[in-house]
Design a protein around this motif. Sequence first.
Motif, PDB file in Angstrom:
ATOM      1  N   GLU A 176       0.849  -1.192   0.000  1.00 22.80           N
ATOM      2  CA  GLU A 176       0.000   0.000   0.000  1.00 22.80           C
ATOM      3  C   GLU A 176       0.887   1.244   0.000  1.00 22.80           C
ATOM      4  O   GLU A 176       1.841   1.347   0.776  1.00 22.80           O
ATOM      5  N   VAL A 177       0.565   2.173  -0.869  1.00 23.87           N
ATOM      6  CA  VAL A 177       1.344   3.402  -0.982  1.00 23.87           C
ATOM      7  C   VAL A 177       1.019   4.298   0.211  1.00 23.87           C
ATOM      8  O   VAL A 177      -0.156   4.464   0.567  1.00 23.87           O
ATOM      9  N   PRO A 233       7.685   3.343  -1.567  1.00 24.79           N
ATOM     10  CA  PRO A 233       8.234   3.049  -2.898  1.00 24.79           C
ATOM     11  C   PRO A 233       9.198   4.082  -3.465  1.00 24.79           C
ATOM     12  O   PRO A 233       9.458   4.083  -4.668  1.00 24.79           O
ATOM     13  N   LEU A 234       9.738   4.991  -2.649  1.00 17.79           N
ATOM     14  CA  LEU A 234      10.538   6.077  -3.204  1.00 17.79           C
ATOM     15  C   LEU A 234      11.794   5.564  -3.914  1.00 17.79           C
ATOM     16  O   LEU A 234      12.058   5.934  -5.070  1.00 17.79           O
ATOM     17  N   LEU A 235      12.601   4.723  -3.261  1.00 17.30           N
ATOM     18  CA  LEU A 235      13.828   4.233  -3.878  1.00 17.30           C
ATOM     19  C   LEU A 235      13.554   3.459  -5.166  1.00 17.30           C
ATOM     20  O   LEU A 235      14.165   3.763  -6.207  1.00 17.30           O
ATOM     21  N   THR A 266       9.464  -1.423   3.558  1.00 13.99           N
ATOM     22  CA  THR A 266       9.300  -1.456   2.101  1.00 13.99           C
ATOM     23  C   THR A 266       8.879  -2.852   1.687  1.00 13.99           C
ATOM     24  O   THR A 266       9.370  -3.840   2.226  1.00 13.99           O
ATOM     25  N   ASP A 267       7.990  -2.938   0.729  1.00 10.58           N
ATOM     26  CA  ASP A 267       7.501  -4.256   0.314  1.00 10.58           C
ATOM     27  C   ASP A 267       8.498  -4.982  -0.578  1.00 10.58           C
ATOM     28  O   ASP A 267       9.326  -4.364  -1.253  1.00 10.58           O
ATOM     29  N   VAL A 268       8.422  -6.291  -0.560  1.00 12.14           N
ATOM     30  CA  VAL A 268       9.114  -7.137  -1.528  1.00 12.14           C
ATOM     31  C   VAL A 268       8.113  -8.157  -2.045  1.00 12.14           C
ATOM     32  O   VAL A 268       7.174  -8.540  -1.338  1.00 12.14           O
ATOM     33  N   GLY A 269       8.317  -8.592  -3.264  1.00 11.53           N
ATOM     34  CA  GLY A 269       7.396  -9.571  -3.826  1.00 11.53           C
ATOM     35  C   GLY A 269       7.913 -10.122  -5.129  1.00 11.53           C
ATOM     36  O   GLY A 269       9.054  -9.849  -5.545  1.00 11.53           O
ATOM     37  N   VAL A 270       7.073 -10.898  -5.791  1.00 11.60           N
ATOM     38  CA  VAL A 270       7.429 -11.562  -7.033  1.00 11.60           C
ATOM     39  C   VAL A 270       6.399 -11.190  -8.101  1.00 11.60           C
ATOM     40  O   VAL A 270       5.192 -11.309  -7.872  1.00 11.60           O
ATOM     41  N   LEU A 271       6.897 -10.732  -9.243  1.00 13.65           N
ATOM     42  CA  LEU A 271       6.044 -10.421 -10.381  1.00 13.65           C
ATOM     43  C   LEU A 271       5.990 -11.643 -11.301  1.00 13.65           C
ATOM     44  O   LEU A 271       7.020 -12.160 -11.721  1.00 13.65           O
TER      45      LEU A 271
END
Length: 741
Positions: free
Chosen positions: A40-41, A87-89, A191-196
């Motif tokens: 979520e932003v 999500p800035l970086l 910060t989120d991490v995930g898989v596309l």
Amino acid sequence: MAIAITAEQAQLADAVGRFAARHAPVDKTRSALETLAVGEVPTWWDDLVAQGFHAVHIPERFGGQGGRLTDVACVIETAGKALLPGPLLPTITASAVALLAETGTAATLLGELAGGLTAAVVLPDRATFRATATKEGWQVTGSSGVTLGVCSAARALVAARTDDDALVWFVVDTSTDTATVASARGTDLTTDVGVLNLRDHPVPESTALRGLDVERVRCVVVGLTACATAGMVQWAVDAVSDHLRNREQFGKLIGTFQALQHKAATLLVNSELATSAAWDAVRAVDEPLSQHRLAAAGAAVMAVSPAPELVLDALTMFGAIGFTWEHDLHLYWRGATSLAASIGPVARWARQVGELTGVHARDTSLNLDDVEKEFRDRVAATLDEALALRNDGPGRQGDYEHFETGPQRNLIADAGLIAPHWPSPWGIDANPLQQIIINEEFDKRSALVRPSLGIAEWILPTIISAGPPDVQERFIPPTQRGELAWCQLFSEPGAGSDLAALATRATKVDGGWRINGHKIWTSCAQVADFGALLARTDPAAAKHRGIGYFILDMRADGIEIQPIRQASGESDFNEVFLTDVFIPDDMLLGEATDGWNLAIATMAQERVAIGGYVSWDRLGALRALAASADEVDRQDLLRAIGDVEANTNAIKSLGVRETIRLLDGQAAGTASSIAKVAMNILLRKTYKAILELTGPLAMIEDSDPAVVQPYLRLPAELLGGGTNEIQLNIIAQMIMGLPRK
């Protein structure tokens, strides 16, 4: 010191810091950890976009601020320091990568990102995307692997391999039916991490991003990641400094404990090197690819990979307090750990540096164009004239080219170019910009050896500042011509780096002073014509106030010089015994109790000179072995070479940044103190690697390539100009503001 060098960059960083403090204090971030983890932003994202912080580097024609990558690096660094979540970086990284593509193909994406859409970059080396050709373009299927910021990304920059193993770069709208994102429980809680995952995702040929070089993309990703970790480590330094200044144990401020002072000062040194390496990586974006790869790999080794350990060092200085969930340290520790993992194994980056430095050296020159052209032309003409001459006499300080005497040296000396920053007539009052031009012109003429003053380089400035005109005229010109050699008589058996503990006595007599005492570790005393001597003139005065600074004729009666044989078998140092040695009044510089202040100025000159040792290549033995080793040993050798070279380049970048600050009219910073400690760390690291990897060569004193002989000379470099421990005390107390005992 932050990445920001110019006043405008400092103002930008300050604005980002104030934004973070107002919109995203850490306690507010803690309350949003669960929503951040799923992408979520943050609620304040639109406010950040309105400020334009995310688009500082995007050209104005796409809706950005028109700055450079070094400008937005200050934003990322400050965000890392403030633990600004979300999500800035990854978004800034995505737009920086898009700027590498051919303009037409990336225009839409850049406009979207400038407008506030979030994004992430998926590097091909951690993805399984395959692109199958279709009539319209390609159809892509595969997985990204774990990627930073992909859950919150509205757009993803992705590369897929075609059947002929080429790379196709394209943009994925993560909201489409052919794209799904699975979040993972990340190490970094902010910060989120995930898989596309893509399944039969259509990529029209017209939408492919063209002109992207995967190596250049990788460099940008690593450089910006380094800016974030540099900011995190800076926060750790500040947190530790504040803690040590205020925490009490055993009835004392713990900042007075020397062990903690040294640990904190070392943390600061590593933080400064990380910042310099990160800055170097982002400034290299417009340089040739080989230079960009060298700088980015150096940042991986110096700024990204060490960050978890450096934050952990800070945590241990807090004790159990720092290990609690309530303390913010663990959030930075987790963040640094995640970012270090995101760039892959550090060994690969170190080997890349090792490979590249076999062919390329990091170019730390400044592009001055035609600035001061008339001055440059005059210098060039003088050096061209010097090239036509030859020196024909030996040097007084050793058999080295830079000490040789003769017409060539005399011409350079008379032109004021041996020490151009000195005032006329001994120099040419060269400002920092002019000094750089002179250095560049010498570098262009490899056949021209730049003369050295040796130890006198640290003594003559004191004569210039405190000596009367007749003394200056007597000593400075012949020393510059190489006709006089000098030594420095400061250290004593009971007063090494502690000059205030001097016991050598100067007693006033008719017409001068009578000196009695014992000096030690005096380099070049056996060949010196004169020496700079410290002696106690007033035993009743406070220790720092009762010292005089004298010029001693080393041929005077009552001087006995005894060589000190070193572990190497050589005798570069000496003991000097002074028994009723007479020094005339005109050889006292300044007042009889001015010696402490004059000595400090001399020692400052020495530390700056020692920082220049970074230009010496000590890796000849490892390079020679790497050229003939089998593949397994070669990989180990390249990694060791790369580790040392990354450290070396970070120290060089520290100097470049200081030069730029001086050119901007800013006051001198702390670079010389930082560089002295960094050089000691580098020297130990260098020779440790050499001994570990050269094996039996170290069993032979005169091996080819040389191994043990340079190693046995190491203590002279480690101890010259004061021990590392004294320098750490100075950094802790004078720079970090930790309390004295």
